[in-house]
Design a protein around this motif. Structure first.
Motif, mmCIF file in Angstrom:
data_model
loop_
_atom_site.group_PDB
_atom_site.id
_atom_site.type_symbol
_atom_site.label_atom_id
_atom_site.label_comp_id
_atom_site.label_asym_id
_atom_site.label_seq_id
_atom_site.Cartn_x
_atom_site.Cartn_y
_atom_site.Cartn_z
ATOM 1 N N PRO A 1 -55.501 -11.688 -27.340
ATOM 2 C CA PRO A 1 -54.596 -12.953 -28.005
ATOM 3 C C PRO A 1 -53.848 -13.426 -26.134
ATOM 4 N N LEU A 2 -53.269 -14.421 -26.706
ATOM 5 C CA LEU A 2 -52.547 -14.954 -25.450
ATOM 6 C C LEU A 2 -50.636 -15.508 -26.103
ATOM 7 N N TYR A 3 -51.039 -16.330 -27.141
ATOM 8 C CA TYR A 3 -49.988 -16.146 -27.682
ATOM 9 C C TYR A 3 -49.335 -17.853 -27.240
ATOM 10 N N LEU A 4 -50.198 -18.801 -27.262
ATOM 11 C CA LEU A 4 -49.554 -20.223 -26.746
ATOM 12 C C LEU A 4 -48.182 -20.614 -27.068
ATOM 13 N N ALA A 5 -48.655 -20.490 -28.471
ATOM 14 C CA ALA A 5 -46.959 -20.719 -29.528
ATOM 15 C C ALA A 5 -46.037 -20.190 -29.143
ATOM 16 N N LYS A 6 -44.466 -20.667 -29.110
ATOM 17 C CA LYS A 6 -43.684 -19.690 -28.857
ATOM 18 C C LYS A 6 -42.088 -19.807 -29.512
ATOM 19 N N ARG A 7 -41.443 -18.864 -30.148
ATOM 20 C CA ARG A 7 -39.538 -19.685 -30.136
ATOM 21 C C ARG A 7 -39.017 -19.811 -28.405
ATOM 22 N N TYR A 8 -37.880 -20.310 -28.758
ATOM 23 C CA TYR A 8 -37.236 -20.563 -27.589
ATOM 24 C C TYR A 8 -36.556 -19.331 -28.035
ATOM 25 N N PRO A 9 -36.987 -19.300 -25.320
ATOM 26 C CA PRO A 9 -36.830 -17.592 -25.272
ATOM 27 C C PRO A 9 -35.154 -17.304 -25.064
ATOM 28 N N SER A 10 -35.560 -15.993 -24.861
ATOM 29 C CA SER A 10 -34.235 -15.513 -24.261
ATOM 30 C C SER A 10 -34.296 -15.007 -23.243
ATOM 31 N N VAL A 11 -33.139 -15.372 -21.743
ATOM 32 C CA VAL A 11 -33.244 -14.858 -20.455
ATOM 33 C C VAL A 11 -34.285 -13.221 -20.397
ATOM 34 N N THR A 12 -33.383 -12.530 -21.535
ATOM 35 C CA THR A 12 -33.698 -11.206 -21.657
ATOM 36 C C THR A 12 -35.245 -11.213 -21.683
ATOM 37 N N VAL A 13 -35.476 -11.562 -22.545
ATOM 38 C CA VAL A 13 -36.815 -11.376 -22.924
ATOM 39 C C VAL A 13 -38.178 -11.919 -21.739
ATOM 40 N N LEU A 14 -37.509 -12.729 -21.166
ATOM 41 C CA LEU A 14 -38.165 -13.698 -19.887
ATOM 42 C C LEU A 14 -38.082 -12.615 -18.436
ATOM 43 N N ILE A 15 -36.691 -12.081 -18.825
ATOM 44 C CA ILE A 15 -37.097 -11.702 -17.614
ATOM 45 C C ILE A 15 -37.775 -10.066 -17.836
ATOM 46 N N GLN A 16 -37.849 -9.716 -18.754
ATOM 47 C CA GLN A 16 -39.066 -7.744 -19.661
ATOM 48 C C GLN A 16 -39.789 -8.339 -19.120
ATOM 49 N N ARG A 17 -40.795 -10.084 -19.731
ATOM 50 C CA ARG A 17 -42.324 -10.364 -19.678
ATOM 51 C C ARG A 17 -42.578 -10.090 -18.284
ATOM 52 N N ALA A 18 -41.413 -10.357 -16.772
ATOM 53 C CA ALA A 18 -41.442 -10.987 -16.024
ATOM 54 C C ALA A 18 -41.844 -10.078 -15.372
ATOM 55 N N LEU A 19 -41.334 -8.438 -15.544
ATOM 56 C CA LEU A 19 -41.311 -6.893 -15.237
ATOM 57 C C LEU A 19 -42.489 -6.361 -16.029
ATOM 58 N N GLY A 20 -42.656 -6.849 -16.509
ATOM 59 C CA GLY A 20 -44.256 -6.107 -17.476
ATOM 60 C C GLY A 20 -43.794 -5.306 -18.444
ATOM 61 N N ILE A 21 -41.818 -5.154 -18.635
ATOM 62 C CA ILE A 21 -41.994 -4.326 -19.503
ATOM 63 C C ILE A 21 -41.832 -5.031 -21.396
ATOM 64 N N ALA A 22 -41.874 -6.034 -21.217
ATOM 65 C CA ALA A 22 -42.091 -6.493 -22.568
ATOM 66 C C ALA A 22 -43.317 -6.018 -23.631
ATOM 67 N N ALA A 23 -43.931 -5.442 -23.668
ATOM 68 C CA ALA A 23 -44.541 -4.362 -24.443
ATOM 69 C C ALA A 23 -43.846 -3.367 -24.388
ATOM 70 N N ARG A 24 -42.877 -2.250 -23.884
ATOM 71 C CA ARG A 24 -42.466 -1.134 -23.941
ATOM 72 C C ARG A 24 -40.818 -2.012 -25.332
ATOM 73 N N THR A 25 -40.465 -3.415 -25.099
ATOM 74 C CA THR A 25 -39.255 -3.714 -25.405
ATOM 75 C C THR A 25 -39.454 -3.697 -27.170
ATOM 76 N N GLY A 26 -40.688 -4.675 -27.366
ATOM 77 C CA GLY A 26 -41.183 -4.134 -28.310
ATOM 78 C C GLY A 26 -40.855 -5.420 -29.255
ATOM 79 N N SER A 27 -39.874 -5.745 -30.244
ATOM 80 C CA SER A 27 -39.726 -6.430 -31.218
ATOM 81 C C SER A 27 -39.233 -8.164 -31.008
ATOM 82 N N ARG A 28 -38.533 -8.269 -29.610
ATOM 83 C CA ARG A 28 -37.810 -9.499 -28.987
ATOM 84 C C ARG A 28 -39.034 -10.878 -28.611
#
Length: 264
Positions: free
Chosen positions: A135-162
């Motif tokens: 899945p690519l999850y093309l629908a999104k909620r309004y992002p936070s800066v923290t989430v975008l940084i985590q995703r860019a660094l490839g650590i979003a999967a480890r941080t989980g809920s946000r």
């Protein structure tokens, strides 16, 4: 169902095999509903080294579609190129499609039915997957800066809920539901609402222009995630982009959050 459909595709040095697959999938979807829809396809090339020719487009697209090719000799940006088509639209529905996004054969039929069933809907977002079926999850909620940084660094999967909340993973992804933002790789919009919104904000050269447009369209009606709409998107991984892409991403992020509000 009856009416007029328009499509805009912006190309910048896209792999020709990917582009051919995109147009062949689009052709299959158009032919699936061809008995009831007049189709106009705008293809905008943003200064590619070897731009596609009108003859090639005619080979890869349905005979029944009116094809309009625009060759830009420089790259004005993703949104600005789509606006070259949007400014001249006279259709009922408009599909914004990436040159590496492959719609399902019944994509248009499902979309038109969804619009008929919900008069308040102005934009439909599909269920997305990559070539592996993930899945690519093309629908999104309004992002936070923290989430975008985590995703860019490839650590979003480890941080989980946000990150999961950002991607609506808390929702049942097999049913329709209202959304805040949609990916610009594949958007189907009511044309009058798209024109009324003013189209893409051309301050965004690349990235976040789809989120900005989503928020403005949301003031005119409802944005909906429709899982029966299916698309495979072959690109889209920010972490694999060049330095130039990263700079565009950061610049657009600053513009977006400055305009719509910062969330940490």
């Amino acid at each position: 169902m009856a009416g007029q459909l328009s499509v805009s595709i912006v190309d910048y040095n896209c792999n020709r095999d990917r582009l051919k697959s995109t147009l062949e999938h689009l052709t299959a979807a158009i032919n699936y509903v061809n008995h009831s829809f007049k189709t106009e396809i705008h293809f905008i090339d943003n200064g590619s080294v070897a731009p596609v020719t009108e003859e090639t487009l005619q080979q890869w697209l349905p005979d029944t579609a009116e094809i309009k090719l625009t060759l830009n000799y420089h790259n004005p940006g993703f949104g600005a190129a789509h606006n070259q088509a949007i400014r001249h639209l006279d259709s009922d529905y408009h599909l914004i499609l990436n040159p590496d996004a492959y719609v399902a054969e019944d994509f248009l039929e499902v979309a038109f039915r969804a619009f008929e069933e919900d008069e308040k809907a102005v934009l439909l977002a599909p269920k997305g997957s990559d070539l592996a079926g993930d899945p690519l999850y093309l629908a999104k909620r309004y992002p936070s800066v923290t989430v975008l940084i985590q995703r860019a660094l490839g650590i979003a999967a480890r941080t989980g809920s946000r990150n999961a909340l950002y991607q609506y993973q808390d929702m049942d992804l097999e049913v329709n539901f209202p959304i805040e933002l949609a990916s610009g790789c594949c958007m189907l919009v009511r044309t009058p609402s798209l024109v009324r919104s003013g189209g893409f904000n051309e301050r965004f050269f690349l990235y976040f222009e789809d989120y900005d447009l989503s928020l403005r369209l949301g003031r005119l009606g409802d944005l909906k995630y429709v899982p029966d709409l299916e698309v495979v998107h072959e690109g889209g991984n920010t972490r694999q982009k060049s330095v130039a892409h990263w700079m565009n991403f950061l610049r657009s992020a600053v513009i977006f959050f400055s305009q719509h509000g910062w969330r940490i």
